[in-house]
Design a protein around this motif. Structure first.
Motif, PDB file in Angstrom:
ATOM      1  N   ASP A   6       0.853  -1.191   0.000  1.00 24.49           N
ATOM      2  CA  ASP A   6       0.000   0.000   0.000  1.00 24.49           C
ATOM      3  C   ASP A   6       0.887   1.238   0.000  1.00 24.49           C
ATOM      4  O   ASP A   6       1.123   1.845   1.049  1.00 24.49           O
ATOM      5  CB  ASP A   6      -0.876  -0.054   1.265  1.00 24.49           C
ATOM      6  CG  ASP A   6      -2.066   0.883   1.223  1.00 24.49           C
ATOM      7  OD1 ASP A   6      -2.546   1.174   0.115  1.00 24.49           O
ATOM      8  OD2 ASP A   6      -2.531   1.292   2.301  1.00 24.49           O
ATOM      9  N   THR A  27      -2.837   2.061  -4.272  1.00 29.36           N
ATOM     10  CA  THR A  27      -2.454   3.452  -4.051  1.00 29.36           C
ATOM     11  C   THR A  27      -3.733   4.215  -3.731  1.00 29.36           C
ATOM     12  O   THR A  27      -4.832   3.680  -3.869  1.00 29.36           O
ATOM     13  CB  THR A  27      -1.827   4.071  -5.316  1.00 29.36           C
ATOM     14  OG1 THR A  27      -2.810   4.025  -6.358  1.00 29.36           O
ATOM     15  CG2 THR A  27      -0.587   3.331  -5.756  1.00 29.36           C
ATOM     16  N   ASN A  28      -3.571   5.418  -3.302  1.00 29.37           N
ATOM     17  CA  ASN A  28      -4.719   6.323  -3.150  1.00 29.37           C
ATOM     18  C   ASN A  28      -4.183   7.745  -3.304  1.00 29.37           C
ATOM     19  O   ASN A  28      -2.958   7.943  -3.322  1.00 29.37           O
ATOM     20  CB  ASN A  28      -5.470   6.075  -1.828  1.00 29.37           C
ATOM     21  CG  ASN A  28      -4.617   6.363  -0.606  1.00 29.37           C
ATOM     22  OD1 ASN A  28      -3.913   7.367  -0.561  1.00 29.37           O
ATOM     23  ND2 ASN A  28      -4.658   5.484   0.390  1.00 29.37           N
ATOM     24  N   PHE A 133     -11.413  -1.183   5.455  1.00 32.57           N
ATOM     25  CA  PHE A 133     -10.268  -0.482   6.064  1.00 32.57           C
ATOM     26  C   PHE A 133     -10.167  -0.860   7.539  1.00 32.57           C
ATOM     27  O   PHE A 133     -10.737  -0.176   8.403  1.00 32.57           O
ATOM     28  CB  PHE A 133     -10.470   1.030   5.933  1.00 32.57           C
ATOM     29  CG  PHE A 133     -10.051   1.621   4.624  1.00 32.57           C
ATOM     30  CD1 PHE A 133     -10.205   0.935   3.431  1.00 32.57           C
ATOM     31  CD2 PHE A 133      -9.504   2.901   4.569  1.00 32.57           C
ATOM     32  CE1 PHE A 133      -9.824   1.496   2.210  1.00 32.57           C
ATOM     33  CE2 PHE A 133      -9.110   3.484   3.364  1.00 32.57           C
ATOM     34  CZ  PHE A 133      -9.276   2.772   2.180  1.00 32.57           C
ATOM     35  N   ARG A 136      -8.339   1.780  10.126  1.00 33.81           N
ATOM     36  CA  ARG A 136      -9.102   3.001  10.447  1.00 33.81           C
ATOM     37  C   ARG A 136     -10.271   2.694  11.372  1.00 33.81           C
ATOM     38  O   ARG A 136     -10.697   3.557  12.149  1.00 33.81           O
ATOM     39  CB  ARG A 136      -9.582   3.685   9.164  1.00 33.81           C
ATOM     40  CG  ARG A 136      -8.435   4.249   8.367  1.00 33.81           C
ATOM     41  CD  ARG A 136      -8.880   5.206   7.285  1.00 33.81           C
ATOM     42  NE  ARG A 136      -7.770   5.472   6.390  1.00 33.81           N
ATOM     43  CZ  ARG A 136      -7.785   6.364   5.419  1.00 33.81           C
ATOM     44  NH1 ARG A 136      -8.875   7.086   5.208  1.00 33.81           N
ATOM     45  NH2 ARG A 136      -6.738   6.544   4.647  1.00 33.81           N
ATOM     46  N   SER A 168      -5.859  -0.875   4.859  1.00 32.41           N
ATOM     47  CA  SER A 168      -5.526  -0.120   6.073  1.00 32.41           C
ATOM     48  C   SER A 168      -4.901  -1.066   7.104  1.00 32.41           C
ATOM     49  O   SER A 168      -5.106  -0.917   8.304  1.00 32.41           O
ATOM     50  CB  SER A 168      -6.800   0.558   6.609  1.00 32.41           C
ATOM     51  OG  SER A 168      -6.542   1.445   7.633  1.00 32.41           O
ATOM     52  N   THR A 187      -3.473  -5.545   1.992  1.00 35.38           N
ATOM     53  CA  THR A 187      -2.580  -4.493   1.518  1.00 35.38           C
ATOM     54  C   THR A 187      -2.077  -3.705   2.712  1.00 35.38           C
ATOM     55  O   THR A 187      -2.851  -3.267   3.560  1.00 35.38           O
ATOM     56  CB  THR A 187      -3.237  -3.573   0.472  1.00 35.38           C
ATOM     57  OG1 THR A 187      -2.203  -2.743  -0.076  1.00 35.38           O
ATOM     58  CG2 THR A 187      -4.356  -2.704   1.018  1.00 35.38           C
TER      59      THR A 187
HETATM   60  C1  E4P Z   1      -6.391   1.006   0.636  1.00 39.44           C
HETATM   61  O1  E4P Z   1      -6.337   0.712  -0.534  1.00 39.44           O
HETATM   62  C2  E4P Z   1      -5.879   2.264   1.194  1.00 39.44           C
HETATM   63  O2  E4P Z   1      -4.895   2.793   0.337  1.00 39.44           O
HETATM   64  C3  E4P Z   1      -5.206   2.093   2.503  1.00 39.44           C
HETATM   65  O3  E4P Z   1      -5.067   0.764   2.901  1.00 39.44           O
HETATM   66  C4  E4P Z   1      -5.504   3.083   3.547  1.00 39.44           C
HETATM   67  O4  E4P Z   1      -4.718   2.817   4.677  1.00 39.44           O
HETATM   68  P1  E4P Z   1      -4.514   3.865   5.862  1.00 39.44           P
HETATM   69  O5  E4P Z   1      -5.704   3.786   6.746  1.00 39.44           O
HETATM   70  O6  E4P Z   1      -3.272   3.366   6.562  1.00 39.44           O
HETATM   71  O7  E4P Z   1      -4.350   5.213   5.229  1.00 39.44           O
END
Ligand code: E4P
Length: 217
Positions: A6, A27-28, A133, A136, A168, A187
């Motif tokens: 990720d 990715t994001n 997620f 989070r 996440s 991921t």
């Molecule tokens: C999923 O595809 C997101 O990119 C990611 O896992 C978000 O993770 P985070 O809560 O650590 O930002």
């Protein structure tokens, strides 16, 4: 279980790929910004760079929040490279776009999923991946792993083919617990993957083996 990394950091992606256990990348927009990748053209180029490092699926997220915009952006992303999976937010237009893409042979990843109901909708719309997620949820004192077990049960009840992509992920125990619960993919950051390697008894055992070898040679 598939392992995705990720990040949008090319060095970390190369390191995970070199380990031989990497199945893909997520990715994001926040991860892109963290690497200083800004502007539509640079972002598109970065996706292609990532695809050229890894063999597996690379999730590329749309920015539009309306159906037409998501379709336009998603089609452009999917045309970039055969490894691209279009990442869509878990909102009504995202579900509509997911159904459109699944009907048109374009693979999707429904992101920002925080409930079993959202995951059920994603599967109904034909998502390739659903991304709950978990970190989070843990952050707000809600059991992220429980959500993975709920989605596993629901998907198995109806033989949905959508893959559960535990997202996440923050650390090694998340990975191990997701594996126990039957998540199809996880991921997480490179540190969570590398962390699986570590055990003090491995290190001390290896040091002893090498020392004993040296005594006799
Ligand atoms: C999923 O595809 C997101 O990119 C990611 O896992 C978000 O993770 P985070 O809560 O650590 O930002």
């Amino acid at each position: 279980m598939k392992f995705f990394i990720d990040t949008a950091n090319l060095d970390q992606i190369r390191e995970a790929q070199a380990l031989g256990v990497l199945d893909g990348v997520t990715t994001n927009p926040s991860l892109m910004a963290k690497e200083g990748i800004t502007g539509a053209n640079n972002i598109l180029k970065h996706y292609v760079d990532i695809c050229n490092i890894v063999d597996g699926d690379v999730s590329a997220e749309v920015i539009a929040t309306d159906f037409e915009g998501m379709v336009r952006e998603g089609e452009a992303l999917a045309a970039l490279h055969p490894q691209i999976v279009v990442k869509l937010p878990m909102i009504a237009d995202g579900i509509k776009a997911c159904k459109y893409f699944s009907d048109n042979g374009i693979r999707t990843n429904m992101t920002l999923v925080f409930s079993a109901g959202q995951a059920l909708l994603a599967a109904k719309a034909g998502a390739t991946y659903v991304s709950p997620f978990i970190g989070r949820l843990d952050d707000i004192s809600t059991d992220g792993l429980h959500l993975i077990s709920e989605i596993r049960l629901i998907y198995d009840n109806y033989e949905f083919e959508t893959e559960i992509l535990a997202a996440s992920v923050r650390h090694t125990m998340h990975i191990i617990d997701c594996a126990k619960l039957g998540a199809d993919v996880m991921t997480g950051p490179l540190s969570s993957i590398i962390g699986l390697l570590k055990h003090p008894l491995t290190d001390s055992g290896l040091a002893q083996f090498l020392a004993d070898y040296k005594k006799g040679n």
